[in-house]
Scaffold this active site. Structure first.
Site, short mmCIF file in Angstrom:
data_model
loop_
_atom_site.label_atom_id
_atom_site.label_comp_id
_atom_site.label_asym_id
_atom_site.label_seq_id
_atom_site.Cartn_x
_atom_site.Cartn_y
_atom_site.Cartn_z
CB VAL A 134 -0.94 0.01 1.22
CG1 VAL A 134 -1.93 1.15 1.10
CG2 VAL A 134 -1.68 -1.32 1.34
CE1 TYR A 135 5.26 5.55 3.09
CE2 TYR A 135 6.99 4.11 2.24
CZ TYR A 135 6.59 5.33 2.76
OH TYR A 135 7.51 6.33 2.96
CB SER A 136 5.39 0.11 -2.41
OG SER A 136 6.23 -0.39 -1.39
#
Length: 228
Positions: A134-136
């Site tokens: 998700v962060y990536s």
């Protein structure tokens, strides 16, 4: 040409970590800095609230430098274990939060013919870190957003660039699972994590007249991790 001492800046996520370091560094050059964060900053605000940001833009007056440091890590979990709600939350803060501040403050820069936008992404947005899908993905979106906006504003006097740090010693990384943190730190050839003040030096450069022929660009600060 206006000196940097006479300029104003807004730093989101400015209560701690990279945002606080960037604000301190800009203030050391005489920039009038306003920090924005959920708490502990000059102004309390949420970057996901576009209406509040529009009101803030009217209250602050001209902002010459926008540093988008507000962000969250989100779940430390395999992609298949993540939920739609987690995706929405991280994308709302990391991507739409950046969009919202740019929509609120860049028009004034364009009207005045000078501005600097410094967005924060991450090496995760280039490489993709396992168990941080998700962060990536959110940071990859910030990179693409910066490239697009940089091209759109290329003749306006407003330069838009993005910094992609590797692991930096910030409170945000304190919430990262130790195994994940060990993995991504092990990818750094310098064999250490970065310091906030090292990143702040790059922010100060990108916020100044010292950069004049670079926009829509990605600036790595990764201890040698970056390979493209």
């Amino acid at each position: 040409m206006t000196s940097i001492q006479a300029r104003t800046a807004l730093v989101t996520g400015g209560a701690s970590g990279l945002g606080a370091a960037a604000a301190e560094r800009l203030r050391s050059e005489g920039v009038k800095v306003t920090t924005l964060d959920l708490a502990g900053a000059d102004v309390a605000g949420d970057v996901t609230d576009a209406a509040t940001l529009s009101r803030l833009a009217a209250e602050l007056g001209p902002v010459d430098i926008l540093v988008n440091s507000a962000g969250i890590v989100g779940p430390n979990a395999p992609l298949l274990d993540t939920t739609p709600e987690q995706w929405h939350r991280v994308l709302d803060v990391n991507v739409l939060g950046t969009v919202n501040t740019m929509r609120a403050f860049v028009p004034g820069m364009r009207e005045r013919g000078w501005g600097r936008v410094v967005n924060f992404a991450s090496m995760a947005g280039k490489d993709g870190n396992p168990n941080l899908s998700v962060y990536s993905a959110s940071k990859a979106a910030v990179i693409a957003l910066t490239k697009s906006a940089g091209k759109e504003l290329a003749t306006s006097g407003v330069l838009v660039n993005v910094i992609t740090p590797a692991v930096i010693a910030t409170p945000m990384n304190a919430s990262t699972a130790p195994a994940v943190l060990d993995h991504i730190t092990g990818l750094i050839p310098m064999k250490r994590i970065g310091r906030p003040e090292e990143v702040a030096e790059l922010v100060a450069f990108l916020a100044s007249d010292r950069v004049s022929f670079s926009t829509g660009a990605v600036y790595d600060i990764s201890g040698g991790r970056a390979t493209y």
